[in-house]
Design a protein around this motif. Structure first.
Motif, PDB file in Angstrom:
ATOM      1  N   GLU A   1       0.826  -1.207   0.000  1.00  0.00           N
ATOM      2  CA  GLU A   1       0.000   0.000   0.000  1.00  0.00           C
ATOM      3  C   GLU A   1       0.864   1.262   0.000  1.00  0.00           C
ATOM      4  O   GLU A   1       0.516   2.268  -0.642  1.00  0.00           O
ATOM      5  N   ALA A   2       1.982   1.236   0.709  1.00  0.00           N
ATOM      6  CA  ALA A   2       2.877   2.397   0.726  1.00  0.00           C
ATOM      7  C   ALA A   2       3.502   2.634  -0.645  1.00  0.00           C
ATOM      8  O   ALA A   2       3.642   3.783  -1.092  1.00  0.00           O
ATOM      9  N   ILE A   3       3.869   1.561  -1.326  1.00  0.00           N
ATOM     10  CA  ILE A   3       4.423   1.691  -2.680  1.00  0.00           C
ATOM     11  C   ILE A   3       3.381   2.295  -3.608  1.00  0.00           C
ATOM     12  O   ILE A   3       3.680   3.195  -4.407  1.00  0.00           O
ATOM     13  N   TRP A   4       2.143   1.815  -3.490  1.00  0.00           N
ATOM     14  CA  TRP A   4       1.081   2.369  -4.336  1.00  0.00           C
ATOM     15  C   TRP A   4       0.789   3.830  -3.979  1.00  0.00           C
ATOM     16  O   TRP A   4       0.579   4.665  -4.868  1.00  0.00           O
TER      17      TRP A   4
ATOM     18  N   ILE B   1      11.658  -3.885  -6.320  1.00  0.00           N
ATOM     19  CA  ILE B   1      11.951  -4.949  -7.283  1.00  0.00           C
ATOM     20  C   ILE B   1      13.434  -5.317  -7.228  1.00  0.00           C
ATOM     21  O   ILE B   1      13.807  -6.494  -7.260  1.00  0.00           O
ATOM     22  N   GLY B   2      14.293  -4.309  -7.097  1.00  0.00           N
ATOM     23  CA  GLY B   2      15.721  -4.583  -6.960  1.00  0.00           C
ATOM     24  C   GLY B   2      16.026  -5.404  -5.723  1.00  0.00           C
ATOM     25  O   GLY B   2      16.839  -6.340  -5.755  1.00  0.00           O
TER      26      GLY B   2
ATOM     27  N   TRP C   1       7.760   6.594  -8.583  1.00  0.00           N
ATOM     28  CA  TRP C   1       7.928   5.177  -8.859  1.00  0.00           C
ATOM     29  C   TRP C   1       9.191   4.599  -8.217  1.00  0.00           C
ATOM     30  O   TRP C   1       9.471   3.413  -8.358  1.00  0.00           O
ATOM     31  N   SER C   2       9.948   5.434  -7.518  1.00  0.00           N
ATOM     32  CA  SER C   2      11.220   4.945  -6.976  1.00  0.00           C
ATOM     33  C   SER C   2      11.034   3.843  -5.934  1.00  0.00           C
ATOM     34  O   SER C   2      11.800   2.859  -5.946  1.00  0.00           O
ATOM     35  N   PRO C   3      10.043   3.914  -5.008  1.00  0.00           N
ATOM     36  CA  PRO C   3       9.880   2.783  -4.082  1.00  0.00           C
ATOM     37  C   PRO C   3       9.532   1.475  -4.791  1.00  0.00           C
ATOM     38  O   PRO C   3       9.981   0.403  -4.383  1.00  0.00           O
ATOM     39  N   PHE C   4       8.774   1.555  -5.862  1.00  0.00           N
ATOM     40  CA  PHE C   4       8.408   0.375  -6.659  1.00  0.00           C
ATOM     41  C   PHE C   4       9.655  -0.268  -7.263  1.00  0.00           C
ATOM     42  O   PHE C   4       9.901  -1.473  -7.100  1.00  0.00           O
TER      43      PHE C   4
END
Length: 452
Positions: free
Chosen positions: A422-425, A441-442, A434-437
């Motif tokens: 939810e925080a990423i969204w 993934i990394g 989009w950096s947290p997303f």
């Protein structure tokens, strides 16, 4: 050159089934095509890694056919039990099979979509996908791949510039189209449809297609198919448990005939080993709760067997179904040993370790991700209390399959609980950040490298 001539191997194999299995459809026309995620690692495996962004948006946002593959998208027809209620009025309602290709191992792969527009099976739906839903599916597939679950892979996520109305999230909300790479989109519900229609000839053709193209067997024997599906779905159920994953909607139309996990809606990872933990707010009776997933998958395979009665006698089908429980027990032992970083020794010792681990996780309420991080290839820390004594002793004597040399082990456990999703969204929704997303993934991929 956008296509690698050594790796790009287009196919049209699904057309051999005949047009009674699908409807030819057209993709929606989107006002925008903003690439938000492209899985170049997966694309390289099917010869598409050299595509620039313009070509990527053209093929995966406009759905211009890939050379040599399907000339038009196909919406597949199927039925399914949805929360144990049979529904003959479903099929690909907001997706289609866009292309088929071979991967580097020679497996037949489908490029399927989600959110690509309406089809004859959309009923009253708009055929679209929310951007949040697309983000969640990318995160789910990346995490599951890292945790050794055989899953579809999210190949592309493109924001489409449309504003969608939804009852389960603030609206209007942003829209997207997802492309997933899967080892088939044929499901248990595909067989159920043919049984419902009593079409034995089409059923025989489908059995032969699946055996030849997805299992590489020169046969059209329904018993052989059922035995293969039992082995693969038992492994799927075990891998969900070892990953602490709850799919949320294990309807028969969401069970792939290859045993590959796919189609992620209200999924969650459970923070602790809580058998009653559910992912879907509408799963009021806990039908697809964490601890009931093996039962749910077994039930779906029973529906496959019932469908195959169109071609086979009951006794050999029932005999085959009796193999699910031992297949699952073997698979859960293997899956948990893998996540513990231990190698098999003997069936009795391995089973004892797995049972002690499950029991301690359930009784202690310990974080699943914290425990597996701490236990991987080393003794448990002294902070683990007496409820861990049995598991600790068995872990200490089990042979280690891998060490902790990867940099991941110097940090903290990688998890993907609902609060972080939810925080990423929220960062995307509120600030288009989009950096947290991408950072997540990394981190997930680093964990996957360390576990391998």
């Amino acid at each position: 050159m956008p296509f690698d001539p050594q790796a790009y191997r287009p196919e049209t194999t699904i057309l051999s089934l005949g047009d009674a299995f699908y409807d030819v459809v057209e993709a929606a026309s989107f006002p925008e095509r903003i690439i938000r995620f492209r899985n170049d690692r997966a694309a390289a495996g099917i010869g598409l890694g050299g595509m620039d962004d313009a070509a990527w948006a053209e093929h995966f946002g406009r759905f211009r056919p890939l050379p040599g593959s399907l000339p038009q998208p196909l919406a597949l027809r199927y039925h399914g039990h949805q929360f144990r209620a049979y529904n003959p009025d479903i099929g690909d309602g907001r997706g289609f099979t866009f292309a088929q290709l071979r991967d580097r191992e020679g497996r037949l792969m489908d490029l399927g979509t989600k959110g690509s527009g309406q089809t004859p099976w959309s009923r009253f739906g708009d055929g679209r996908l929310t951007l949040k839903g697309g983000v969640r599916e990318v995160l789910a597939t990346e995490m599951l791949e890292a945790l050794n679950v055989r899953t579809s892979r999210s190949l592309s996520l493109i924001e489409t510039g449309e504003a969608l109305q939804r009852e389960d999230e603030p609206s209007p909300t942003r829209a997207a189209v997802l492309v997933r790479l899967s080892h088939s989109h044929i499901r248990v519900g595909t067989f159920q449809r043919l049984a419902y229609e009593q079409d034995a000839a089409a059923m025989r053709r489908l059995v032969g297609y699946v055996l030849a193209n997805l299992y590489e067997r020169d046969s059209d024997d329904p018993i052989a198919l059922l035995e293969l599906v039992i082995a693969e779905t038992a492994r799927l159920a075990a891998s969900y448990m070892a990953a602490g994953f709850v799919h949320g909607v294990l309807n028969t139309d969401n069970i792939n005939i290859t045993g590959e996990s796919f189609d992620y809606g209200p999924w969650r990872f459970t923070p602790t080993w809580e058998p009653g933990f559910t992912a879907a707010y509408f799963d009021h009776n806990g039908l697809y709760a964490f601890g009931r997933q093996p039962e749910a998958i077994h039930w779906s395979v029973m529906q496959l067997a019932a469908s195959l009665r169109l071609l086979a006698e009951a006794d050999p089908l029932i005999a085959a179904l009796e193999g699910f429980a031992p297949a699952y027990q073997a698979a859960i032992t293997q899956a948990l040993l893998w996540r513990l970083g231990r190698s098999p020794t003997s069936p009795d010792a391995d089973r004892a370790l797995v049972q002690a681990t499950e029991r301690a996780l359930r009784e202690s309420g310990m974080s699943i991700d914290r425990f597996f991080f701490d236990a991987f290839a080393q003794p448990l820390p002294p902070s683990y209390g007496p409820e861990w004594d049995e598991a600790r002793a068995l872990l200490d004597t089990a042979p280690v399959r891998s060490g902790r040399s990867h940099g991941y082990w110097a940090g903290t456990p990688c998890s993907l609980l609902i609060e972080e999703v939810e925080a990423i969204w929220s960062a995307i929704r509120d600030k288009d950040d989009w950096s947290p997303f991408h950072t997540k993934i990394g981190a997930i991929r680093a964990m996957g490298e360390a576990l391998r």
